[in-house]
Design a protein around this motif. Structure first.
Motif, PDB file in Angstrom:
ATOM      1  N   SER A  25     -25.703 -11.503  22.362  1.00 56.64           N
ATOM      2  CA  SER A  25     -25.390 -10.138  21.950  1.00 56.64           C
ATOM      3  C   SER A  25     -25.487 -10.020  20.436  1.00 56.64           C
ATOM      4  O   SER A  25     -24.533  -9.651  19.768  1.00 56.64           O
ATOM      5  N   PHE A  28     -30.084  -5.575  19.833  1.00 56.84           N
ATOM      6  CA  PHE A  28     -30.023  -4.632  20.945  1.00 56.84           C
ATOM      7  C   PHE A  28     -30.680  -5.252  22.178  1.00 56.84           C
ATOM      8  O   PHE A  28     -31.754  -5.836  22.097  1.00 56.84           O
ATOM      9  N   LEU A  33     -30.849  -2.492  29.201  1.00 58.01           N
ATOM     10  CA  LEU A  33     -31.180  -1.062  29.221  1.00 58.01           C
ATOM     11  C   LEU A  33     -32.208  -0.768  30.306  1.00 58.01           C
ATOM     12  O   LEU A  33     -32.040   0.150  31.110  1.00 58.01           O
ATOM     13  N   ARG A  36     -30.972  -0.928  33.984  1.00 57.49           N
ATOM     14  CA  ARG A  36     -30.284   0.306  34.382  1.00 57.49           C
ATOM     15  C   ARG A  36     -31.296   1.432  34.620  1.00 57.49           C
ATOM     16  O   ARG A  36     -31.170   2.192  35.582  1.00 57.49           O
ATOM     17  N   TYR A 125     -31.134   6.890  17.916  1.00 57.61           N
ATOM     18  CA  TYR A 125     -30.046   7.254  18.807  1.00 57.61           C
ATOM     19  C   TYR A 125     -29.226   8.400  18.224  1.00 57.61           C
ATOM     20  O   TYR A 125     -29.270   8.689  17.031  1.00 57.61           O
ATOM     21  N   THR A 128     -24.192   7.054  18.867  1.00 52.54           N
ATOM     22  CA  THR A 128     -24.023   5.615  19.100  1.00 52.54           C
ATOM     23  C   THR A 128     -25.294   5.051  19.735  1.00 52.54           C
ATOM     24  O   THR A 128     -26.021   5.782  20.407  1.00 52.54           O
ATOM     25  N   ASP A 130     -25.681   3.523  22.349  1.00 49.11           N
ATOM     26  CA  ASP A 130     -25.685   3.739  23.794  1.00 49.11           C
ATOM     27  C   ASP A 130     -26.353   5.059  24.168  1.00 49.11           C
ATOM     28  O   ASP A 130     -26.776   5.238  25.307  1.00 49.11           O
ATOM     29  N   ASN A 131     -26.418   5.974  23.227  1.00 44.41           N
ATOM     30  CA  ASN A 131     -27.019   7.283  23.451  1.00 44.41           C
ATOM     31  C   ASN A 131     -28.453   7.281  22.894  1.00 44.41           C
ATOM     32  O   ASN A 131     -28.813   8.080  22.037  1.00 44.41           O
ATOM     33  N   SER A 162     -26.527  10.813  30.806  1.00 46.92           N
ATOM     34  CA  SER A 162     -26.813   9.541  30.146  1.00 46.92           C
ATOM     35  C   SER A 162     -28.309   9.494  29.849  1.00 46.92           C
ATOM     36  O   SER A 162     -29.095  10.219  30.439  1.00 46.92           O
TER      37      SER A 162
END
Length: 192
Positions: A25, A28, A33, A36, A125, A128, A130-131, A162
């Protein structure tokens, strides 16, 4: 004595096992990603409209991947740009800044060595990482008989609350020894 020798040999063999290259980790994680994304696209019954050009010839069509494995094959190139590996730790400089052309933030991983397969990876992004909205990367393969360079762009939209992959493109060149260069481009749009 014979049993002791066998036990020592087994102990030596067990200690010589190599550890697999682990995902870390640090950078990225494009693999997580895309895992998913593949699940969401498969469950959403998505299809892909593609346009492709190889040198001066073009074609277009629509495909509907019918399994997660089919989506895996579709996105094999994205797996190659995953830099989140323990072997690559310390080979990238990370920068964060605001994109001057939009309201997005950019996280850029710039390679510190000229011989990396992924010279750069940029994440655009909203608020964050994640977005995610856009991933851009370059992938280079070099060996004595083959050279290939690909610029990849993946665009995500927020259709379902999402980020979901909406468009992608690959543009590049490949050259094999004793053959002409081949220029290619692929543009695709995913429809739910």
């Amino acid at each position: 004595m014979k049993n002791l020798l066998i036990l020592m040999l087994l102990f030596c063999l067990a200690s010589c096992q190599t550890k697999p290259d682990r995902t870390v980790s640090i950078y990225f994680d494009t693999d997580s990603l895309m895992q998913r994304q593949k699940q969401l696209l498969y469950k959403g019954n998505a299809q892909i409209s593609k346009w492709a050009r190889v040198n001066d010839k073009t074609s277009e069509g629509t495909i509907k991947p019918d399994s997660v494995d089919a989506w895996d094959r579709e996105f094999q190139m994205l797996e190659k740009i995953n830099i989140n590996k323990s072997a690559l730790q310390g080979y990238y400089e990370e920068k964060e800044y605001n994109d001057p052309y939009s309201n997005l933030k950019v996280k850029e991983y710039a390679g510190l060595s000229d011989d990396l397969e992924v010279p750069y990876l940029k994440l655009y992004y909203l608020d964050t990482p994640d977005n995610i909205r856009i991933i851009e990367a370059e992938y280079v393969e070099n060996n004595p008989v083959y050279h290939s360079k690909r610029n990849l762009k993946f665009v995500f939209n927020d259709f379902t609350g999402s980020s979901l992959l909406h468009k992608y493109s690959v543009k590049g060149i490949q050259k094999m020894i004793f053959k002409d260069s081949v220029n290619f481009e692929i543009k695709a749009e995913i429809k739910l």
